[in-house]
Design a protein around this motif. Structure first.
Motif, PDB file in Angstrom:
ATOM      1  N   LEU A   2       0.835  -1.194   0.000  1.00 22.08           N
ATOM      2  CA  LEU A   2       0.000   0.000   0.000  1.00 22.08           C
ATOM      3  C   LEU A   2       0.871   1.244   0.000  1.00 22.08           C
ATOM      4  N   ILE A   3       0.610   2.154  -0.936  1.00 21.88           N
ATOM      5  CA  ILE A   3       1.317   3.435  -1.007  1.00 21.88           C
ATOM      6  C   ILE A   3       0.364   4.498  -0.483  1.00 21.88           C
ATOM      7  N   GLU A   4       0.742   5.100   0.662  1.00 21.00           N
ATOM      8  CA  GLU A   4      -0.202   5.953   1.380  1.00 21.00           C
ATOM      9  C   GLU A   4       0.399   7.270   1.855  1.00 21.00           C
ATOM     10  N   ASP A   5       1.598   7.581   1.359  1.00 19.40           N
ATOM     11  CA  ASP A   5       2.307   8.784   1.796  1.00 19.40           C
ATOM     12  C   ASP A   5       2.952   9.455   0.581  1.00 19.40           C
ATOM     13  N   GLN A   6       3.300  10.736   0.735  1.00 17.90           N
ATOM     14  CA  GLN A   6       3.902  11.456  -0.383  1.00 17.90           C
ATOM     15  C   GLN A   6       5.223  10.838  -0.806  1.00 17.90           C
ATOM     16  N   ILE A   7       6.020  10.380   0.160  1.00 17.76           N
ATOM     17  CA  ILE A   7       7.304   9.783  -0.205  1.00 17.76           C
ATOM     18  C   ILE A   7       7.092   8.508  -1.025  1.00 17.76           C
ATOM     19  N   GLY A   8       6.041   7.767  -0.726  1.00 16.14           N
ATOM     20  CA  GLY A   8       5.719   6.590  -1.521  1.00 16.14           C
ATOM     21  C   GLY A   8       5.302   6.960  -2.930  1.00 16.14           C
ATOM     22  N   ILE A   9       4.512   8.005  -3.056  1.00  8.38           N
ATOM     23  CA  ILE A   9       4.119   8.480  -4.390  1.00  8.38           C
ATOM     24  C   ILE A   9       5.361   8.931  -5.164  1.00  8.38           C
ATOM     25  N   ASP A  10       6.271   9.621  -4.494  1.00  2.59           N
ATOM     26  CA  ASP A  10       7.492  10.076  -5.156  1.00  2.59           C
ATOM     27  C   ASP A  10       8.340   8.897  -5.643  1.00  2.59           C
ATOM     28  N   ASN A  11       8.293   7.793  -4.910  1.00  2.00           N
ATOM     29  CA  ASN A  11       9.109   6.615  -5.240  1.00  2.00           C
ATOM     30  C   ASN A  11       8.310   5.507  -5.925  1.00  2.00           C
ATOM     31  N   VAL A  12       7.150   5.844  -6.465  1.00  2.00           N
ATOM     32  CA  VAL A  12       6.217   4.820  -6.915  1.00  2.00           C
ATOM     33  C   VAL A  12       6.803   3.883  -7.972  1.00  2.00           C
ATOM     34  N   ARG A  13       7.534   4.420  -8.940  1.00  2.00           N
ATOM     35  CA  ARG A  13       8.059   3.556  -9.997  1.00  2.00           C
ATOM     36  C   ARG A  13       9.104   2.590  -9.451  1.00  2.00           C
ATOM     37  N   ALA A  14       9.915   3.048  -8.515  1.00  2.00           N
ATOM     38  CA  ALA A  14      10.916   2.171  -7.907  1.00  2.00           C
ATOM     39  C   ALA A  14      10.251   1.088  -7.067  1.00  2.00           C
ATOM     40  N   ILE A  15       9.171   1.443  -6.384  1.00  2.00           N
ATOM     41  CA  ILE A  15       8.453   0.466  -5.560  1.00  2.00           C
ATOM     42  C   ILE A  15       7.778  -0.576  -6.445  1.00  2.00           C
ATOM     43  N   VAL A  16       7.014  -0.117  -7.407  1.00  2.00           N
ATOM     44  CA  VAL A  16       6.230  -1.025  -8.250  1.00  2.00           C
ATOM     45  C   VAL A  16       7.124  -1.939  -9.083  1.00  2.00           C
ATOM     46  N   SER A  17       8.269  -1.430  -9.519  1.00  2.00           N
ATOM     47  CA  SER A  17       9.158  -2.225 -10.378  1.00  2.00           C
ATOM     48  C   SER A  17      10.055  -3.179  -9.589  1.00  2.00           C
ATOM     49  N   THR A  18       9.944  -3.188  -8.263  1.00  2.00           N
ATOM     50  CA  THR A  18      10.746  -4.109  -7.457  1.00  2.00           C
ATOM     51  C   THR A  18      10.409  -5.546  -7.820  1.00  2.00           C
ATOM     52  N   SER A  19      11.419  -6.340  -8.075  1.00  2.00           N
ATOM     53  CA  SER A  19      11.210  -7.713  -8.518  1.00  2.00           C
ATOM     54  C   SER A  19      10.399  -8.518  -7.510  1.00  2.00           C
ATOM     55  N   GLY A  20       9.379  -9.196  -8.003  1.00  2.00           N
ATOM     56  CA  GLY A  20       8.606 -10.103  -7.178  1.00  2.00           C
ATOM     57  C   GLY A  20       7.396  -9.523  -6.493  1.00  2.00           C
ATOM     58  N   VAL A  21       7.158  -8.222  -6.616  1.00  2.00           N
ATOM     59  CA  VAL A  21       5.979  -7.617  -5.989  1.00  2.00           C
ATOM     60  C   VAL A  21       4.716  -8.173  -6.647  1.00  2.00           C
ATOM     61  N   SER A  22       3.749  -8.586  -5.820  1.00  2.00           N
ATOM     62  CA  SER A  22       2.526  -9.203  -6.353  1.00  2.00           C
ATOM     63  C   SER A  22       1.484  -8.173  -6.766  1.00  2.00           C
ATOM     64  N   ALA A  23       1.269  -7.158  -5.939  1.00  2.00           N
ATOM     65  CA  ALA A  23       0.239  -6.162  -6.198  1.00  2.00           C
ATOM     66  C   ALA A  23       0.558  -4.912  -5.407  1.00  2.00           C
ATOM     67  N   VAL A  24       0.100  -3.767  -5.920  1.00  2.00           N
ATOM     68  CA  VAL A  24       0.321  -2.472  -5.262  1.00  2.00           C
ATOM     69  C   VAL A  24      -0.982  -1.697  -5.303  1.00  2.00           C
TER      70      VAL A  24
END
Length: 282
Positions: A187-209
């Motif tokens: 779950l992305i729920e903060d501004q820092i997560g939004i800023d890093n969204v592509r790095a988070i989502v593209s992390t190998s093995g993530v099932s869902a965001v």
């Protein structure tokens, strides 16, 4: 993908196995004997089949639908069993006591009320990784030992946290393991997560965001245009990297969210499930 539907939810393996063994003992006692070794081995093997229903749906490109658990009681679990179209139950221990025995009691109530049907898979939301990496791993391990089908990680802010979320599930994490059956749901729920969204989502093995509309509403002081913009930023990243994107939705917007491309829907009203499945062609 060929469906690999589980016989039972793993958290209920002991409950079902004990029930089966008890019934078998009664039957064999009536015939003057106890269950043979072959029968016991067959029952044990059947109970250990992993639940892959969520993975099978997501791997096939389908949308999946879950509902918040409600009260953490066996009675609430039993009531949840009546919602047969559901793909999963969203069970949160993000705040308050991290009460795994209550989760197990809820799951047992759901299993008993499900009768011959497999009870719904459960996704467990734990406290944020930022509260402590070792603590997050331990909580994930406790949830998996109780038999949940996946871990929901709130307030994910960095790719490092995303990698930990996947790693904590071990070799059974999907899609890192093509035959995996465990879900990492970030779950992305903060501004820092939004800023890093592509790095988070593209992390190998993530099932869902998924974006978290409630917390994002607080981040943006109730500015719903900014909240929706953040939601769409997460969706765009998910579509770019072919990662299923989640969102909460009700009867008024579930069809729209599915049309936009969201595939992991946490419904806010039980009656939204049928509308969502119809919109998703299920």
């Amino acid at each position: 993908m060929v469906a690999r539907n589980a016989l039972t939810h793993p958290s209920l393996r002991t409950l079902r196995l004990l029930g089966g063994v008890a019934g078998g003992i009664a039957l064999f006692h009536g015939c003057g004997g106890a269950p043979g070794e072959d029968e016991t081995e067959k029952m044990t093997a059947a109970e250990e089949v992993p639940d892959t229903r969520i993975v099978d749906r997501l791997a096939a490109g389908d949308a999946v639908f879950g509902l918040f658990s409600g009260d953490h009681t066996p009675e609430a679990g039993a009531a949840m069993a009546a919602n047969r179209p559901l793909d999963f139950v969203f069970y949160s221990l993000e705040s308050g006591p991290f009460d795994i025995p209550a989760l197990e009691s809820y799951a047992a109530g759901m299993a008993e009320a499900s009768g011959q049907d497999a009870p719904h898979p459960m996704l467990l939301r734990i406290p944020p990784i930022r509260d402590g990496h070792d603590e997050a791993r331990d909580r994930a391990a406790q949830g998996l030992a109780a038999g949940v089908s996946g871990i929901v990680y709130p307030h994910v802010e960095t790719a490092e946290e995303a990698a930990l979320a996947v790693d904590a599930l071990g070799d059974a994490a999907w899609p890192g393991s093509p035959d995996g059956h465990l879900i990492s749901f970030l779950l992305i729920e903060d501004q820092i997560g939004i800023d890093n969204v592509r790095a988070i989502v593209s992390t190998s093995g993530v099932s869902a965001v998924s974006p978290g509309p409630g917390d994002l509403r607080r981040v943006y002081d109730g500015d719903m245009e900014k909240v929706e913009e953040a939601i769409q930023i997460v969706l765009v990243a998910c579509l770019e990297f072919d990662v299923p994107c989640g969102v909460t939705a009700g009867v008024d917007d579930i069809a729209m969210r599915i049309e936009q491309g969201f595939r992991v829907i946490i419904v806010t009203q039980p009656e939204a499930v049928a509308l969502g499945m119809a919109a998703a062609g299920r």
